[in-house]
Design an enzyme around this catalytic site. Structure first.
Site, PDB file in Angstrom:
ATOM      1  N   LYS A  89       0.810  -1.218   0.000  1.00 35.31           N
ATOM      2  CA  LYS A  89       0.000   0.000   0.000  1.00 35.31           C
ATOM      3  C   LYS A  89       0.844   1.268   0.000  1.00 35.31           C
ATOM      4  O   LYS A  89       0.506   2.246  -0.671  1.00 35.31           O
ATOM      5  CB  LYS A  89      -0.943   0.000   1.195  1.00 35.31           C
ATOM      6  N   VAL A 126      -5.346  -3.026   0.255  1.00 37.58           N
ATOM      7  CA  VAL A 126      -6.371  -2.295   1.017  1.00 37.58           C
ATOM      8  C   VAL A 126      -7.374  -3.283   1.605  1.00 37.58           C
ATOM      9  O   VAL A 126      -7.972  -4.075   0.872  1.00 37.58           O
ATOM     10  CB  VAL A 126      -7.126  -1.278   0.131  1.00 37.58           C
ATOM     11  N   GLY A 149      -1.281  -9.013  19.888  1.00 36.24           N
ATOM     12  CA  GLY A 149      -0.676  -9.106  18.570  1.00 36.24           C
ATOM     13  C   GLY A 149      -1.355  -8.267  17.508  1.00 36.24           C
ATOM     14  O   GLY A 149      -1.005  -8.352  16.324  1.00 36.24           O
ATOM     15  N   GLU A 166       1.749  -3.450  16.398  1.00 37.18           N
ATOM     16  CA  GLU A 166       3.187  -3.684  16.305  1.00 37.18           C
ATOM     17  C   GLU A 166       3.894  -3.095  17.524  1.00 37.18           C
ATOM     18  O   GLU A 166       3.332  -2.276  18.264  1.00 37.18           O
ATOM     19  CB  GLU A 166       3.740  -3.023  15.042  1.00 37.18           C
ATOM     20  N   LYS A 201      -3.980   3.829   2.174  1.00 37.41           N
ATOM     21  CA  LYS A 201      -5.136   3.132   1.618  1.00 37.41           C
ATOM     22  C   LYS A 201      -6.155   4.117   1.060  1.00 37.41           C
ATOM     23  O   LYS A 201      -6.786   3.852   0.016  1.00 37.41           O
ATOM     24  CB  LYS A 201      -5.759   2.251   2.705  1.00 37.41           C
ATOM     25  N   GLY A 218      -3.759  -9.733   8.558  1.00 36.90           N
ATOM     26  CA  GLY A 218      -3.441 -11.096   8.960  1.00 36.90           C
ATOM     27  C   GLY A 218      -2.973 -11.921   7.784  1.00 36.90           C
ATOM     28  O   GLY A 218      -3.264 -11.610   6.622  1.00 36.90           O
TER      29      GLY A 218
END
Length: 430
Positions: free
Chosen positions: A107, A134, A189, A192, A207, A306
């Protein structure tokens, strides 16, 4: 009849997404071949750490020389999932030069250099697909680029970052503060170790640039997108939102002006009514609301990040590009024929929720109202609560220019009776 010679695919990057792409290519090989009309073969994988064991990938396929891999000349498709600007940009253009089409999830690169990449793809007669860039697994780019190609899109409004939505949803549902919610997102998780790209809106802004460009057939770069993060959103803001029958989301908003001559793209926190479909998007999910002339209102919802969800989007593009390859054709390229003006944030018209700390004495409300009137900003509602010489004044405006609101706030700060501006938030989704 199925072609027996396989289409060769190279993979740049083998992290969370790349390893899942490789796994699906292997475990679903027969299904992919049936859908494409030819088998696909993983011909090479470029990585930074070749010594790492990668289940299901033969060590002979692994290389640290990504440049040599994309220069092979026998590749049909290069899948780029390494991210960042360089070396991804050079590797993609090199792939085009050596005969391969490209599927990317990058992106940041597409928001910054999408026009140049599309031009390179067109020059060499190759495809550039990037559904995964996106909203993860959510089919969004292809519907905008193909399904709505005969329609006029007027607005794209969405939650396009799962980390920020998880944090804001936690603050809303539990009353937690920003840091507490961020800590939980990190522990689970969703965030970050360095969450800056998410919480400061950089990820969503990239995006938004991609979505605006496709929706309005106009080149919109990352620098054209107004960006405001969500780190200043407080539990008090959520209490105010609930009093208005709203919640708070970090939104990417791309709009066509009423006269159709310009567009805007922006990312910022906003209050939205609980009745709006986006208000019910919980956890780390994404959702995008599209408004067009003929189709009306559409909403796309699902997991926005993910390994598996993103790999799903990558594989969808891979199937489309491979089909094009077999047919000797290319899919839709860049559509920037409209070349509309991209207006600055100051030209945006929206509602505002402003919370002021003021002196609790007669005449304060009149002074504040006068400042709003002098700057052409109409007030919708006012709430005032006071105790022990101090008060909180909450003003909700009618729709006004962002530039007018900026001038209003600057003037309010100069009033002796205004102790401070506690928060300013836009109100969207009416």
């Amino acid at each position: 009849m199925m072609r027996t010679r396989p289409l060769k695919v190279a993979l740049l990057g083998c992290g969370v997404v790349g390893s899942e792409v490789a796994r699906i290519m292997t475990t679903h090989a027969d299904d992919l071949a049936a859908r494409i009309g030819a088998p696909v073969e993983l011909a090479g994988v470029a990585v930074r750490r070749p010594s790492k064991v990668r289940e299901g990938i033969a060590p002979s396929l692994v290389t640290t020389d990504a440049t040599a891999l994309v220069k092979r000349g026998d590749l049909d498709v290069v899948v780029e999932v390494i991210g960042g600007i360089e070396p991804a940009r050079t590797l993609i253009t090199t792939a085009f030069e050596h005969g391969a089409s490209v599927v990317s999830a990058n992106k940041a690169l597409l928001a910054q250099d999408g026009a140049d990449l599309h031009a390179a793809a067109e020059e060499h007669g190759r495809d550039l697909y990037y559904e995964a860039a996106v909203a993860g697994a959510i089919p969004l780019i292809r519907p905008l680029r193909e399904s709505l190609a005969g329609d006029k899109v007027n607005r794209v409004l969405g939650i396009v970052n799962g980390t920020t939505n998880f944090i804001l949803d936690k603050m809303d549902s539990s009353g937690a503060g920003y840091q507490e919610a961020l800590d939980e997102a990190t522990a689970l998780g969703y965030a970050e170790a360095d969450p800056t790209a998410d919480v400061e809106g950089f990820d969503a802004a990239a995006k938004a640039a991609i979505l605006a460009g496709i929706a309005f057939h106009t080149r919109v770069r990352l620098d054209d997108v107004y960006r405001e993060g969500m780190t200043e959103v407080t539990a008090a803001d959520f209490r105010s939102a609930k009093e208005m029958g709203c919640t708070i989301k970090l939104l990417a908003i791309c709009e066509r002006s009423k006269d159709g001559a310009s567009v805007t793209a922006r990312v910022h926190p906003a209050m939205i009514p609980l009745s709006h479909p986006l208000a019910s998007v919980r956890g780390a999910y994404n959702a995008v609301f599209v408004e067009s002339d003929a189709a009306g209102q559409l909403m796309f919802y699902g997991p926005g990040a993910g390994g598996s969800p993103t790999a799903s989007a990558v594989l969808g593009d891979l199937v489309a590009v491979c089909r094009n390859r077999l047919n000797g054709a290319t899919g839709p390229g860049e559509s920037a024929y409209a070349a509309l003006t991209v207006s600055p944030m100051g030209d945006v018209v929206t509602r505002y929720h402003i919370s002021l700390d003021v002196a609790d004495k007669p005449g304060v409300l009149a002074q504040v109202a006068t400042v709003f009137a002098e700057h052409g900003v109409s007030i919708d509602t006012v709430r005032q609560q006071g105790k022990d010489g101090e008060a909180s004044l909450v003003v909700v405006t009618h729709r006004a220019l962002d530039a007018s609101l900026t001038g209003t706030v600057e003037a309010l700060r100069k009033l002796d009776t205004v102790r401070g501006v506690a928060s300013i938030m836009r109100v969207e989704g009416e």
